[in-house]
Design a protein around this motif. Structure first.
Motif, PDB file in Angstrom:
ATOM      1  N   GLY A  89      -1.202 -10.303   4.626  1.00 54.38           N
ATOM      2  CA  GLY A  89      -2.310  -9.487   5.124  1.00 54.38           C
ATOM      3  C   GLY A  89      -2.775  -8.449   4.116  1.00 54.38           C
ATOM      4  O   GLY A  89      -3.580  -7.595   4.433  1.00 54.38           O
ATOM      5  N   ALA A  91      -2.498  -5.559   2.922  1.00 56.66           N
ATOM      6  CA  ALA A  91      -2.222  -4.121   3.005  1.00 56.66           C
ATOM      7  C   ALA A  91      -3.012  -3.312   1.978  1.00 56.66           C
ATOM      8  O   ALA A  91      -2.486  -2.414   1.335  1.00 56.66           O
ATOM      9  N   LEU A  92      -4.290  -3.619   1.839  1.00 56.65           N
ATOM     10  CA  LEU A  92      -5.145  -2.812   0.954  1.00 56.65           C
ATOM     11  C   LEU A  92      -5.439  -1.481   1.628  1.00 56.65           C
ATOM     12  O   LEU A  92      -5.350  -1.355   2.843  1.00 56.65           O
ATOM     13  N   PHE A  93      -5.793  -0.478   0.819  1.00 57.79           N
ATOM     14  CA  PHE A  93      -6.169   0.822   1.386  1.00 57.79           C
ATOM     15  C   PHE A  93      -7.623   0.707   1.837  1.00 57.79           C
ATOM     16  O   PHE A  93      -8.523   0.619   1.003  1.00 57.79           O
ATOM     17  N   PRO A  94      -7.862   0.702   3.156  1.00 55.50           N
ATOM     18  CA  PRO A  94      -9.207   0.364   3.647  1.00 55.50           C
ATOM     19  C   PRO A  94     -10.256   1.415   3.307  1.00 55.50           C
ATOM     20  O   PRO A  94     -11.439   1.109   3.280  1.00 55.50           O
ATOM     21  N   HIS A  95      -9.818   2.649   3.026  1.00 53.14           N
ATOM     22  CA  HIS A  95     -10.785   3.712   2.752  1.00 53.14           C
ATOM     23  C   HIS A  95     -11.073   3.856   1.266  1.00 53.14           C
ATOM     24  O   HIS A  95     -11.790   4.760   0.869  1.00 53.14           O
ATOM     25  N   MET A  96     -10.484   2.990   0.466  1.00 55.43           N
ATOM     26  CA  MET A  96     -10.697   3.096  -0.981  1.00 55.43           C
ATOM     27  C   MET A  96     -11.430   1.855  -1.484  1.00 55.43           C
ATOM     28  O   MET A  96     -11.208   0.749  -1.005  1.00 55.43           O
ATOM     29  N   PHE A 104      -4.821   3.030  -7.868  1.00 56.98           N
ATOM     30  CA  PHE A 104      -3.840   3.862  -7.153  1.00 56.98           C
ATOM     31  C   PHE A 104      -2.479   3.968  -7.857  1.00 56.98           C
ATOM     32  O   PHE A 104      -1.999   5.072  -8.099  1.00 56.98           O
ATOM     33  N   PRO A 105      -1.845   2.844  -8.178  1.00 56.98           N
ATOM     34  CA  PRO A 105      -0.527   2.976  -8.838  1.00 56.98           C
ATOM     35  C   PRO A 105      -0.610   3.691 -10.186  1.00 56.98           C
ATOM     36  O   PRO A 105       0.367   4.314 -10.612  1.00 56.98           O
ATOM     37  N   ARG A 152      -3.905  -4.935  -7.844  1.00 55.40           N
ATOM     38  CA  ARG A 152      -3.287  -3.636  -7.592  1.00 55.40           C
ATOM     39  C   ARG A 152      -1.797  -3.685  -7.904  1.00 55.40           C
ATOM     40  O   ARG A 152      -1.241  -2.776  -8.512  1.00 55.40           O
TER      41      ARG A 152
ATOM     42  N   ASP B 172      -1.914   0.250   9.989  1.00 52.76           N
ATOM     43  CA  ASP B 172      -1.015  -0.839   9.605  1.00 52.76           C
ATOM     44  C   ASP B 172       0.123  -0.288   8.751  1.00 52.76           C
ATOM     45  O   ASP B 172      -0.085   0.213   7.657  1.00 52.76           O
ATOM     46  N   ARG B 174       2.218  -1.649   6.986  1.00 50.25           N
ATOM     47  CA  ARG B 174       2.386  -2.258   5.671  1.00 50.25           C
ATOM     48  C   ARG B 174       1.586  -1.532   4.597  1.00 50.25           C
ATOM     49  O   ARG B 174       1.951  -1.553   3.428  1.00 50.25           O
ATOM     50  N   VAL B 175       0.485  -0.890   5.014  1.00 54.00           N
ATOM     51  CA  VAL B 175      -0.313  -0.148   4.038  1.00 54.00           C
ATOM     52  C   VAL B 175       0.514   1.012   3.476  1.00 54.00           C
ATOM     53  O   VAL B 175       0.480   1.297   2.278  1.00 54.00           O
ATOM     54  N   ALA B 178       3.070  -0.427   1.232  1.00 50.19           N
ATOM     55  CA  ALA B 178       2.437  -0.808  -0.035  1.00 50.19           C
ATOM     56  C   ALA B 178       2.326   0.407  -0.946  1.00 50.19           C
ATOM     57  O   ALA B 178       2.655   0.339  -2.132  1.00 50.19           O
ATOM     58  N   LEU B 182       4.071   1.018  -4.565  1.00 43.07           N
ATOM     59  CA  LEU B 182       3.294   1.262  -5.779  1.00 43.07           C
ATOM     60  C   LEU B 182       3.735   2.553  -6.469  1.00 43.07           C
ATOM     61  O   LEU B 182       3.166   2.941  -7.481  1.00 43.07           O
ATOM     62  N   ILE B 193      -3.308   8.562   1.771  1.00 37.71           N
ATOM     63  CA  ILE B 193      -3.413   7.337   2.577  1.00 37.71           C
ATOM     64  C   ILE B 193      -3.440   7.665   4.067  1.00 37.71           C
ATOM     65  O   ILE B 193      -4.369   7.312   4.784  1.00 37.71           O
ATOM     66  N   MET B 197      -6.815   7.649   6.476  1.00 36.07           N
ATOM     67  CA  MET B 197      -6.874   6.508   7.384  1.00 36.07           C
ATOM     68  C   MET B 197      -6.875   6.913   8.850  1.00 36.07           C
ATOM     69  O   MET B 197      -7.174   6.096   9.716  1.00 36.07           O
TER      70      MET B 197
END
Lengths: 363, 277
Positions: A89, A91-96, A104-105, A152, B172, B174-175, B178, B182, B193, B197
């Motif tokens: 799924g 797990a991307l950052f939806p607001h970025m 990000f890293p 990413r 989520d 998992r975010v 993640a 990272l 985050i 969110m």
């Protein structure tokens, strides 16, 4: 592009994980070589994802030790391990934006703006997302989101990339495409990849080695060819693809291989475990078998009758039954099938000695 | 066909509520609207007065200031409570649940007087401060804006918890994993985050608190002690203590308009179901 200078080497020694009385992982030892593409394969609940989470540092092992390049990382938290991770799924950052996700890293590692910009540009190009840098993840297709997740996770040149069923949400054609891309990324980056899947064809197609899990145990590790052609037990044999199993008795060693009786006919095996005696299962992949009107001289053969057939286009799949009632199936050309399917015809199921496997009766 | 009868059924079920709203709110509202343009003489004179009268202006400014302060403090506190409620250990969750539910069982009047008992010059806090010799003179904690902000914040926190908790639950997990994987620290994950969110929950909670706070009457009346009059109290004074119904009505209508605008904004950020947590 340049090879990663820091592909990591992982070593798990006696790793166990228990949740109360439930043992999710039992005494697992496994080496992951530098720059290797290792797949953890097994049905759901087999412990493969638990092991990946322990490798990532999101779960703590109940027992055992974990080493990265010889350093004990058993108690190191995920944020200090610097392994890239691609989640089911994504797990991307939806607001970025795409670019901010990939950056990000690098921002976390306090890289300079110039370096971040260069690196993000490089990754965007590498995964083919040019022109999408400023979009939010929700505006992208599943395959594109997958590419962002990969970019990413690889942006900070991690020593190891962990992937948890990354293609499970994609449709079949996209899957094939993403698999090819991941293989390319692995070759380009030279990073160690540890990949979890329950799809055996994916595992065989991608990996340099496959580790097969069931019920919290690591059953077998080997190259795709090794595990497919020389499964160590019945579970591995069946999980990796269709296989015919016939009862074998009177097994005795013979010139490094073995001989035995199958359907009252003597059959030869080129390879057999040294301790093979008495009774066991003879296993042969359907694609290594064929049918003939007469018993073959140079190969093993047993009499069978055809029960039904399925038209597959390029071939016909025949379902067969032996005299003792065992079932087998084989894919053969149309002409061969026609004779077998004529009512009452006995045909001979044949296979070369080097294709037969002896599997222990149990497990 | 099916959908149609379904709609009809829903309409029938909603009808009593709509009827009640029309009778209990709609008709009186029209009446108030009429007063605002007819008393003491027909025209928009009261609205003109509302825009020019320094007293009315100062009450509106004070109300806005108190509401803004209450919004910030209540949402911040609610965020912390929601965090524990959604992400805490089972014991912490239970504790948070009590913190959210118990205030609902205590009347607004009781709570206001409770704060008086705590904050007044002879209250627990001032008595203790003087008994321990920290202070000689009592601190003015009540009968001023401070008391009003404290009392209103306390009342409104639970309402802010629900939309925030709902946004936190939708996140989520998992975010967050993640982000950790990272290399991000906990502080970093929280600020770059987790908070962004859950921003829809924060905005929703802020609007709910602000809208509720605008119409507050009892709490500011008791804890403000007549010195920190807010708009609702001003309406009350205009109608019941000085027979100035026209101005009182004009202030009411203005308040309703502001609340209406904010509620419209609220529904853009939140669906009503989200407010229930």
């Amino acid at each position: 592009m340049q090879q990663s200078r820091r592909a990591a080497e992982l070593k798990a020694v006696g790793i166990g994980k228990s949740y109360g009385a439930f043992h999710a992982l039992k005494n697992l030892s496994l080496d992951v070589g530098r720059g290797e593409f290792l797949t953890l394969l097994g049905p759901s609940g087999s412990g493969k994802t638990t092991f990946l989470m322990i490798l990532a540092g999101f779960e703590r092992a109940s027992r055992g030790q974990l080493f990265s390049d010889g350093i004990d990382i058993t108690d190191q938290p995920a944020e200090r391990r610097s392994s890239g991770m691609v989640f089911q799924g994504y797990a991307l950052f939806p607001h970025m934006s795409v670019a901010a996700n990939i950056a990000f890293p690098l921002r976390v590692r306090r890289k300079s703006e110039a370096e971040i910009k260069r690196r993000v540009g490089e990754m965007v190009e590498r995964v083919g997302l040019q022109g999408h840098e400023h979009k939010l993840p929700a505006k992208l297709s599943g395959g594109q989101q997958q590419r962002v997740a990969l970019a990413r996770a690889l942006a900070f040149e991690p020593g190891v990339l962990l992937l948890d069923e990354p293609f499970s949400a994609l449709d079949k054609s996209l899957r094939g495409q993403m698999q090819a891309e991941m293989k390319r990324l692995h070759e380009e980056t030279g990073t160690t990849f540890v990949f979890v899947t329950h799809d055996q064809s994916e595992a065989l197609a991608l990996s340099s080695r496959v580790a097969i899990f069931n019920h919290g145990e690591l059953l077998q590790v080997g190259t795709p060819q090794e595990v497919y052609e020389r499964p160590g037990n019945r579970f591995v044999a069946e999980f990796l693809g269709e296989i015919n199993m016939l009862p074998l008795r009177d097994i005795r060693p013979d010139e490094g291989g073995a001989k035995g009786l199958c359907e009252d006919r003597e059959v030869a095996l080129r390879f057999a475990p040294g301790e093979a005696r008495g009774e066991a299962i003879l296993a042969v992949r359907p694609e290594h078998m064929s049918i003939a009107r007469e018993p073959a001289i140079a190969e093993n053969s047993i009499p069978v009758t055809a029960v039904s057939s399925t038209y597959l286009g390029s071939a016909v799949r025949l379902d067969l039954i032996t005299r003792s009632g065992s079932r087998a199936s084989v894919s053969v050309p149309m002409e061969a099938a026609r004779f077998a399917l004529e009512k009452g015809n006995t045909v001979w199921l044949t296979w070369p000695a080097e294709r037969g496997l002896i599997l222990p009766e149990t497990v | 066909m099916f959908a149609r009868s379904h709609n009809l059924g829903a309409a029938l079920l909603l009808a009593p509520l709509l009827l009640l709203l029309a009778l209990a709110y709609g008709i009186p509202f029209l009446g108030v609207m009429k007063w605002s343009v007819t008393l003491p003489e027909p025209g928009l004179g009261q609205y003109h007065a509302l825009l020019t009268d320094p007293l009315v202006q100062s009450v509106f400014v004070r109300t806005a200031r108190i509401c803004a302060l209450v919004t910030v403090t209540a949402v911040a506190a609610a965020y912390a409570i929601a965090y524990v409620w959604v992400r805490g250990t089972p014991g912490q969750r239970l504790a948070a649940e009590y913190c959210i539910l118990v205030p609902f069982w205590i009347s607004v009047l009781t709570r206001a007087f409770g704060w008086v008992a705590l904050l007044s010059n002879q209250g627990l806090i001032n008595t203790w401060l003087r008994a321990t010799g920290i202070l000689d003179e009592p601190l003015a904690l009540v009968r001023n804006e401070f008391g009003v902000v404290v009392g209103m914040t306390h009342f409104l926190i639970p309402f802010a918890v629900f939309p925030i908790a709902s946004a936190m639950r939708a996140l989520d997990e998992r975010v967050l994993l993640a982000a950790r994987g990272l290399g991000a620290s906990r502080t970093r994950i929280f600020w770059s985050i987790f908070v962004p969110m859950t921003m829809s929950g924060i905005i929703g909670a802020a609007l709910i608190v602000f809208v509720f706070a605008l119409g507050f009457f009892i709490t500011p009346a008791i804890l403000g002690g007549g010195r920190s009059v807010m708009v609702a109290e001003l309406v009350y004074l205009r109608i019941f203590q000085s027979p100035d119904w026209g101005l009182g009505a004009a202030i009411s209508i203005t308040l309703v308009l502001i609340v209406g605008l904010l509620t419209t904004a609220l529904f853009r950020f939140l669906r009503p179901s989200q407010m229930a947590g």
